[in-house]
Design a protein around this motif. Structure first.
Motif, PDB file in Angstrom:
ATOM      1  N   LEU A 155      11.731  31.886 -12.922  1.00 50.90           N
ATOM      2  CA  LEU A 155      11.155  30.605 -12.479  1.00 50.90           C
ATOM      3  C   LEU A 155      11.702  29.466 -13.340  1.00 50.90           C
ATOM      4  O   LEU A 155      12.210  28.461 -12.834  1.00 50.90           O
ATOM      5  CB  LEU A 155       9.632  30.665 -12.566  1.00 50.90           C
ATOM      6  N   ALA A 156      11.634  29.660 -14.658  1.00 49.53           N
ATOM      7  CA  ALA A 156      12.139  28.619 -15.567  1.00 49.53           C
ATOM      8  C   ALA A 156      13.634  28.443 -15.398  1.00 49.53           C
ATOM      9  O   ALA A 156      14.144  27.322 -15.388  1.00 49.53           O
ATOM     10  CB  ALA A 156      11.808  28.991 -16.997  1.00 49.53           C
ATOM     11  N   CYS A 157      14.348  29.571 -15.239  1.00 45.61           N
ATOM     12  CA  CYS A 157      15.811  29.509 -15.090  1.00 45.61           C
ATOM     13  C   CYS A 157      16.203  28.739 -13.831  1.00 45.61           C
ATOM     14  O   CYS A 157      17.109  27.912 -13.856  1.00 45.61           O
ATOM     15  CB  CYS A 157      16.349  30.922 -15.044  1.00 45.61           C
ATOM     16  N   GLY A 158      15.471  29.002 -12.737  1.00 46.84           N
ATOM     17  CA  GLY A 158      15.785  28.309 -11.489  1.00 46.84           C
ATOM     18  C   GLY A 158      15.595  26.804 -11.610  1.00 46.84           C
ATOM     19  O   GLY A 158      16.441  26.025 -11.164  1.00 46.84           O
ATOM     20  N   LEU A 159      14.494  26.388 -12.242  1.00 47.96           N
ATOM     21  CA  LEU A 159      14.256  24.951 -12.440  1.00 47.96           C
ATOM     22  C   LEU A 159      15.364  24.337 -13.274  1.00 47.96           C
ATOM     23  O   LEU A 159      15.903  23.274 -12.959  1.00 47.96           O
ATOM     24  CB  LEU A 159      12.921  24.737 -13.143  1.00 47.96           C
ATOM     25  N   CYS A 160      15.713  25.042 -14.360  1.00 46.06           N
ATOM     26  CA  CYS A 160      16.737  24.540 -15.288  1.00 46.06           C
ATOM     27  C   CYS A 160      18.069  24.355 -14.581  1.00 46.06           C
ATOM     28  O   CYS A 160      18.681  23.295 -14.635  1.00 46.06           O
ATOM     29  CB  CYS A 160      16.843  25.529 -16.442  1.00 46.06           C
ATOM     30  N   VAL A 161      18.491  25.399 -13.859  1.00 45.82           N
ATOM     31  CA  VAL A 161      19.777  25.316 -13.157  1.00 45.82           C
ATOM     32  C   VAL A 161      19.716  24.240 -12.077  1.00 45.82           C
ATOM     33  O   VAL A 161      20.681  23.503 -11.872  1.00 45.82           O
ATOM     34  CB  VAL A 161      20.132  26.693 -12.559  1.00 45.82           C
ATOM     35  N   GLY A 162      18.558  24.115 -11.419  1.00 52.71           N
ATOM     36  CA  GLY A 162      18.435  23.112 -10.367  1.00 52.71           C
ATOM     37  C   GLY A 162      18.604  21.699 -10.891  1.00 52.71           C
ATOM     38  O   GLY A 162      19.339  20.893 -10.322  1.00 52.71           O
ATOM     39  N   VAL A 163      17.934  21.390 -11.994  1.00 52.47           N
ATOM     40  CA  VAL A 163      18.016  20.029 -12.546  1.00 52.47           C
ATOM     41  C   VAL A 163      19.440  19.748 -13.017  1.00 52.47           C
ATOM     42  O   VAL A 163      19.994  18.671 -12.744  1.00 52.47           O
ATOM     43  CB  VAL A 163      16.996  19.849 -13.686  1.00 52.47           C
ATOM     44  N   ILE A 164      20.051  20.710 -13.696  1.00 48.30           N
ATOM     45  CA  ILE A 164      21.435  20.490 -14.145  1.00 48.30           C
ATOM     46  C   ILE A 164      22.363  20.368 -12.945  1.00 48.30           C
ATOM     47  O   ILE A 164      23.263  19.530 -12.931  1.00 48.30           O
ATOM     48  CB  ILE A 164      21.908  21.620 -15.068  1.00 48.30           C
ATOM     49  N   GLY A 165      22.113  21.209 -11.926  1.00 47.92           N
ATOM     50  CA  GLY A 165      22.966  21.137 -10.739  1.00 47.92           C
ATOM     51  C   GLY A 165      22.895  19.781 -10.074  1.00 47.92           C
ATOM     52  O   GLY A 165      23.910  19.259  -9.606  1.00 47.92           O
ATOM     53  N   SER A 166      21.693  19.199 -10.044  1.00 50.26           N
ATOM     54  CA  SER A 166      21.544  17.876  -9.445  1.00 50.26           C
ATOM     55  C   SER A 166      22.320  16.835 -10.239  1.00 50.26           C
ATOM     56  O   SER A 166      23.020  15.989  -9.675  1.00 50.26           O
ATOM     57  CB  SER A 166      20.060  17.552  -9.352  1.00 50.26           C
ATOM     58  N   SER A 167      22.214  16.916 -11.573  1.00 48.69           N
ATOM     59  CA  SER A 167      22.991  15.981 -12.406  1.00 48.69           C
ATOM     60  C   SER A 167      24.484  16.227 -12.236  1.00 48.69           C
ATOM     61  O   SER A 167      25.275  15.285 -12.225  1.00 48.69           O
ATOM     62  CB  SER A 167      22.628  16.153 -13.873  1.00 48.69           C
ATOM     63  N   ALA A 168      24.854  17.498 -12.090  1.00 50.36           N
ATOM     64  CA  ALA A 168      26.275  17.817 -11.915  1.00 50.36           C
ATOM     65  C   ALA A 168      26.814  17.173 -10.648  1.00 50.36           C
ATOM     66  O   ALA A 168      27.897  16.582 -10.656  1.00 50.36           O
ATOM     67  CB  ALA A 168      26.474  19.328 -11.864  1.00 50.36           C
ATOM     68  N   ALA A 169      26.026  17.256  -9.566  1.00 56.09           N
ATOM     69  CA  ALA A 169      26.481  16.673  -8.302  1.00 56.09           C
ATOM     70  C   ALA A 169      26.657  15.164  -8.440  1.00 56.09           C
ATOM     71  O   ALA A 169      27.674  14.602  -8.036  1.00 56.09           O
ATOM     72  CB  ALA A 169      25.478  16.983  -7.195  1.00 56.09           C
ATOM     73  N   LEU A 170      25.667  14.489  -9.054  1.00 56.87           N
ATOM     74  CA  LEU A 170      25.734  13.033  -9.173  1.00 56.87           C
ATOM     75  C   LEU A 170      26.881  12.606 -10.079  1.00 56.87           C
ATOM     76  O   LEU A 170      27.592  11.638  -9.794  1.00 56.87           O
ATOM     77  CB  LEU A 170      24.410  12.483  -9.701  1.00 56.87           C
ATOM     78  N   SER A 171      27.093  13.355 -11.185  1.00 55.91           N
ATOM     79  CA  SER A 171      28.159  12.923 -12.104  1.00 55.91           C
ATOM     80  C   SER A 171      29.533  13.271 -11.544  1.00 55.91           C
ATOM     81  O   SER A 171      30.499  12.543 -11.781  1.00 55.91           O
ATOM     82  CB  SER A 171      27.954  13.531 -13.485  1.00 55.91           C
TER      83      SER A 171
END
Lengths: 212, 352
Positions: A155-171
């Motif tokens: 659960l924690a891993c999914g949230l973590c990867v999701g937030v980073i993935g969102s930043s990755a897409a924007l950057s």
């Protein structure tokens, strides 16, 4: 900006209510021996009589369910940012699919542990009345623990990867050289879920039902 | 949204639009674009240069006789289209926030129409001059009002500005001075309200917008002070026009309200560490540079909001950056059309 409140209304209400509720629960609802404040013996008895299948299948559902909550949460965090950013820079879509796949992998971790646990659940019969043998109870608790470990880790891993993935897409949309660098961070985030999976598998393999 | 947990919940409603607004921000003119624009000899050159940017679509079918106002109008149309697209896609909380961003334009439009009517200017011409982001349905009927109370009762009661008006209602007739005071009281009420809305949204929106709005409030306080020096406005009345927040609140306001010349204003402002760099770039007695320096500071802060994710400040910052860009284009076009190319670099505030 006017007056600032130190804490909000719900916090205030609950901080008064919860001690009252807890004391009602502790003092009014007594189980077991009337003379004892907490009757440990009775509680132990209750726990001993809970069926090992209950613990096993709760473990399996926690492993799969929580992992999938984490994965789904991560995918929508990543996905919605990705879709928005891709309106202007469509080139990022195929590259950033990897962030979605990372989140998806989290669900697969949960699935693997779920399958391992499910194959180990065998039918056992109680000894001396409604109780089960020590080995069977150990196996049941181990499976429950393995399921919880995997579930919460993922659960924690999914949230973590999701937030980073969102930043990755924007950057990536702003500057394509950033993608690989942020991917490294994402890989580290993704490794967190594996820790839970490893411990979950070790716990599960060390225990087995004593099927006769 | 709890503090620090926006990352988990923000994208449920607003992730898509954040991606969109960051995309729009990529479309802002770069330093290279500005260099090319500054080389232009005619307005047609400017149009040609802008065609390669986001403004291309909007400048495609302009009439052959080009003038500055057409270019600016088309560029503003780009901002308005972006904005209404985002507004249409916004969920409730973000929608309210986006609306709040445009109330400032609404106040400016009301003041523009009222002062225009006072000077017997043509009504349709005034309406054309209004900022399209601040338009509302009943704006055309504004001209009938002759006093503040009528203005409120007949027209503004149906607009979002009504609460700001009803707080400061007087039955005085509309004259030049009163209208200017009305503009500033309205702005004060608006900024206070906007700041409160942002605090209620909470999290990093409150943090980022707190900074942006504090700067806006302080800039307005500074401008009110500079404009009221030497007028009949008393110190107390002046102080009533300052917003109830910002870095200068309350001690800086006390000093600003007493200031009688530029040096005293400067001394009051420099007590606030955030504004020392702005004033240190200005040699003594050089007050006309101040506007540009304040714009530069605003742009700097707006660009910084994009460094954080999961907050609404980016939408406000995008609007501010686009508006600054339109001001830059207007300045370049004016310089080119009036053969003042030596002054072209004085008015541009680079975004990056």
């Amino acid at each position: 900006m006017g007056e600032t409140r130190a804490f909000s209304m719900p916090v205030l209400i609950w901080s008064i209510l919860s001690p009252i509720l807890i004391s009602i629960f502790v003092f009014m609802v007594r189980v077991g021996d009337e003379d004892k404040f907490i009757d440990w013996h009775h509680l132990h008895n209750i726990f001993r009589h809970i069926s090992p299948y209950y613990w096993t299948y709760m473990g399996i559902s926690a492993a799969v369910g929580l992992s999938i909550v984490g994965a789904a949460w991560g995918i929508f965090i990543t996905g919605s940012s990705l879709v928005g950013a891709a309106v202007r820079t469509p080139r990022i879509t195929s590259k950033n699919l990897i962030s979605v796949i990372f989140c998806e992998a989290v669900a697969i971790y949960g699935l693997i542990v779920g399958i391992i646990l499910a194959t180990k659940a065998e039918s056992v019969s109680p000894v001396e009345g409604a109780r089960f043998s020590k080995q069977n109870m150990h196996a049941a608790y181990a499976f429950f623990g393995a399921g919880l470990t995997t579930g919460f880790a993922n659960l924690a891993c999914g949230l973590c990867v999701g937030v980073i993935g969102s930043s990755a897409a924007l950057s990536d949309a702003q500057n394509s050289t950033l993608f690989v660098k942020i991917l490294v961070i994402e890989i580290f985030g993704s490794a967190l879920g594996l820790f839970g999976v490893i411990i979950g598998i070790i716990m599960a393999t060390n225990a087995a039902f004593d099927a006769e | 949204m709890g503090y620090g947990f926006e990352a988990l919940t923000y994208n449920i409603k607003d992730g898509y639009l954040e991606g969109i607004v960051r995309g729009h921000k990529t479309g802002l003119l770069t330093a290279a674009d500005y260099n090319n624009l500054c080389q232009c000899e005619t307005l047609d050159d400017i149009k040609l240069n802008l065609t390669a940017t986001d403004y291309g679509e909007y400048l495609k079918d302009v009439p052959a006789t080009l003038n500055t106002s057409t270019i600016v109008e088309r560029c503003t149309q780009k901002l308005v289209d972006d904005w209404s697209h985002m507004r249409a896609h916004a969920d409730e909380q973000l929608g309210t926030f986006l609306d709040y961003c445009t109330y400032g334009h609404m106040i400016d439009n009301v003041v523009l129409i009222v002062t225009g009517t006072m000077h017997d200017r043509d009504h349709t011409e005034l309406l054309e001059k209004c900022h399209p982001l601040g338009m509302f349905d009943s704006i055309a009927t504004l001209a009938v009002a002759t006093s503040m109370r009528e203005l409120y009762r007949l027209v503004l009661i149906d607009t979002p500005l009504a609460p700001y008006f009803s707080m400061n209602l007087t039955s005085e007739d509309l004259d030049e001075m009163n209208v200017e005071i009305m503009r500033n009281t309205l702005y004060k009420a608006y900024l206070d309200d906007f700041a409160q809305v942002c605090q209620k949204i909470g999290g990093s929106t409150a943090e980022v917008m707190g900074d942006m709005l504090a700067f806006e409030a302080d800039r307005r306080a500074l401008n009110i002070t500079l404009n009221s020096i030497g007028t009949e406005l008393t110190f107390d009345d002046r102080r009533k026009l300052y917003s109830n927040f910002g870095l200068l609140y309350p001690h800086g306001h006390q000093e600003l309200s007493m200031a009688e010349d530029f040096e005293q204003v400067r001394a009051a402002m420099e007590k606030c560490p955030a504004y020392i760099p702005i004033f240190s770039r200005m040699s003594y007695g050089e007050s006309q540079m101040l506007d540009k320096l304040l714009y530069e500071e605003e742009v700097r802060r707006s660009v910084l909001t994009f460094e954080q994710q999961f907050h609404y400040g980016v939408f406000y910052a995008y609007m501010k950056l686009r508006e600054q860009e339109i001001r830059n284009i207007m300045w370049i076009a004016e310089c080119v059309s009036q053969d003042q190319k030596s002054r072209i670099h004085d008015g541009i505030v680079f975004v990056f």
